[in-house]
Design an enzyme around this catalytic site. Structure first.
Site, mmCIF file in Angstrom:
data_model
loop_
_atom_site.group_PDB
_atom_site.id
_atom_site.type_symbol
_atom_site.label_atom_id
_atom_site.label_comp_id
_atom_site.label_asym_id
_atom_site.label_seq_id
_atom_site.Cartn_x
_atom_site.Cartn_y
_atom_site.Cartn_z
ATOM 1 C CG ASP A 53 -4.933 7.984 5.966
ATOM 2 O OD1 ASP A 53 -3.832 7.442 5.766
ATOM 3 O OD2 ASP A 53 -6.007 7.439 5.661
ATOM 4 C CE1 TYR A 57 -3.886 5.071 -7.988
ATOM 5 C CE2 TYR A 57 -3.520 6.010 -5.809
ATOM 6 C CZ TYR A 57 -3.842 4.930 -6.612
ATOM 7 O OH TYR A 57 -4.114 3.707 -6.035
ATOM 8 C CG ASP A 58 0.999 13.590 -8.024
ATOM 9 O OD1 ASP A 58 -0.141 13.654 -7.522
ATOM 10 O OD2 ASP A 58 2.014 14.049 -7.452
ATOM 11 C CG ASN A 75 6.648 11.359 2.368
ATOM 12 O OD1 ASN A 75 7.515 12.102 1.936
ATOM 13 N ND2 ASN A 75 5.651 10.906 1.642
ATOM 14 C CG HIS A 112 8.885 14.111 -0.918
ATOM 15 N ND1 HIS A 112 9.767 14.828 -1.681
ATOM 16 C CD2 HIS A 112 9.127 12.812 -1.169
ATOM 17 C CE1 HIS A 112 10.515 13.998 -2.392
ATOM 18 N NE2 HIS A 112 10.141 12.752 -2.092
ATOM 19 C CE LYS A 113 2.196 12.134 3.434
ATOM 20 N NZ LYS A 113 1.418 11.156 4.186
ATOM 21 C CG PHE A 150 3.741 11.010 -4.268
ATOM 22 C CD1 PHE A 150 3.558 12.359 -4.036
ATOM 23 C CD2 PHE A 150 2.961 10.103 -3.549
ATOM 24 C CE1 PHE A 150 2.623 12.806 -3.101
ATOM 25 C CE2 PHE A 150 2.037 10.529 -2.604
ATOM 26 C CZ PHE A 150 1.865 11.888 -2.380
ATOM 27 C CE LYS A 154 0.482 16.757 -5.346
ATOM 28 N NZ LYS A 154 1.176 15.505 -5.069
ATOM 29 C CG HIS A 170 -4.997 15.978 -1.528
ATOM 30 N ND1 HIS A 170 -4.262 16.256 -2.663
ATOM 31 C CD2 HIS A 170 -4.455 14.833 -1.010
ATOM 32 C CE1 HIS A 170 -3.355 15.315 -2.829
ATOM 33 N NE2 HIS A 170 -3.441 14.450 -1.835
HETATM 34 P P1 IMP Z 1 -0.759 9.005 2.320
HETATM 35 O O1 IMP Z 1 -1.838 8.716 3.306
HETATM 36 O O2 IMP Z 1 -0.496 10.473 2.173
HETATM 37 O O3 IMP Z 1 0.498 8.224 2.552
HETATM 38 O O4 IMP Z 1 -1.303 8.574 0.878
HETATM 39 C C1 IMP Z 1 -1.806 7.266 0.609
HETATM 40 C C2 IMP Z 1 -1.806 7.025 -0.867
HETATM 41 O O5 IMP Z 1 -2.716 7.926 -1.515
HETATM 42 C C3 IMP Z 1 -0.463 7.272 -1.538
HETATM 43 O O6 IMP Z 1 0.345 6.119 -1.481
HETATM 44 C C4 IMP Z 1 -0.894 7.584 -2.961
HETATM 45 O O7 IMP Z 1 -1.184 6.392 -3.657
HETATM 46 C C5 IMP Z 1 -2.189 8.341 -2.762
HETATM 47 N N1 IMP Z 1 -1.931 9.804 -2.683
HETATM 48 C C6 IMP Z 1 -2.103 10.599 -1.604
HETATM 49 N N2 IMP Z 1 -1.782 11.881 -1.905
HETATM 50 C C7 IMP Z 1 -1.391 11.871 -3.187
HETATM 51 C C8 IMP Z 1 -0.934 12.902 -4.058
HETATM 52 O O8 IMP Z 1 -0.779 14.071 -3.716
HETATM 53 N N3 IMP Z 1 -0.639 12.499 -5.312
HETATM 54 C C9 IMP Z 1 -0.772 11.218 -5.750
HETATM 55 N N4 IMP Z 1 -1.163 10.233 -4.973
HETATM 56 C C10 IMP Z 1 -1.486 10.546 -3.687
#
Ligand code: IMP
Length: 190
Positions: free
Chosen positions: A63, A146-147, A9, A11-12, A144, A167, A172
């Site tokens: 995660d 649920y933002d 990703n 962005h990350k 992205f 943000k 988190h």
């Molecule tokens: P990941 O483990 O960071 O890839 O996140 C897994 C899922 O959690 C993402 O596909 C989003 O649906 C949700 N998610 C995690 N972090 C965010 C955030 O900062 N904003 C909105 N949705 C998030």
């Protein structure tokens, strides 16, 4: 010093590079199934897979997801595929609103767990959380996942209406990465 990060990703990766400028951040694909029941377990599964490829290096995996009180912590580790596979963000958000219809308790929080494996093979896990509520309808075009539905406590805007810097300061992931920075400073890496 190199830091192998289990994500593609962009962005990350950019965010991690900005927060940890002393490291050269390298992306790696862990190519493992995230089968753990919690965020820490899944972060460790990914970090261990990358650490096996890069012994003697720093490795990091994260995660994250959304946990909603009135839904018993759902969507949790299934956040990305709440409405099924493959990931469909509009469908996930629509399902969340549907499942919360008529509920007055709309409290929720995002959690991010970061697992680190150090050059000696020791494992470290840190966690960051951001508390808020789920809005009645989506607003904002940034971010992205649920933002557009998540309104952090103390704000009257959704995550999708905040700038990236705003943000990151309260999210988190921003909080977990701040913990990572403290941990690395304590390990005299920074
Ligand atoms: P990941 O483990 O960071 O890839 O996140 C897994 C899922 O959690 C993402 O596909 C989003 O649906 C949700 N998610 C995690 N972090 C965010 C955030 O900062 N904003 C909105 N949705 C998030």
């Amino acid at each position: 010093m190199k830091l192998f990060v289990a994500t593609h990703n962009p962005h990350k990766l950019r965010e991690i590079g900005e927060i940890l400028p002393d490291f050269t951040v390298c992306a790696e694909d862990p190519d493992v199934e995230e089968t753990a029941p919690d965020f820490a377990g899944n972060a460790l599964i990914k970090a261990r897979a990358i650490a096996a490829l890069h012994e003697g290096c720093w490795v990091m995996a994260d995660d994250s997801g959304l946990e909603v009180e009135a839904l018993g912590g759902e969507p949790g580790v299934r956040s990305a595929r709440y409405a099924g596979e493959p990931t469909n963000t509009p469908a996930n958000n629509a399902l969340l609103l549907k499942n919360l219809a008529g509920k007055t308790d709309r409290r929720a929080h995002f959690t991010c767990c970061v697992a680190l494996v150090d050059p000696q093979g020791r494992e470290h896990v840190v966690e960051g959380r951001c508390y808020g509520t789920i809005a009645q309808a989506a607003s904002g075009a940034g971010g992205f996942g649920y933002d557009p539905l998540f309104v952090p406590d103390g704000y009257d805007k959704s995550f999708a209406e905040l700038t990236a810097d705003e943000k990151n300061a309260i999210s988190h992931r921003g909080r977990a990465l701040a913990e990572v920075k403290r941990l690395l400073a304590g390990a005299s890496v920074l």
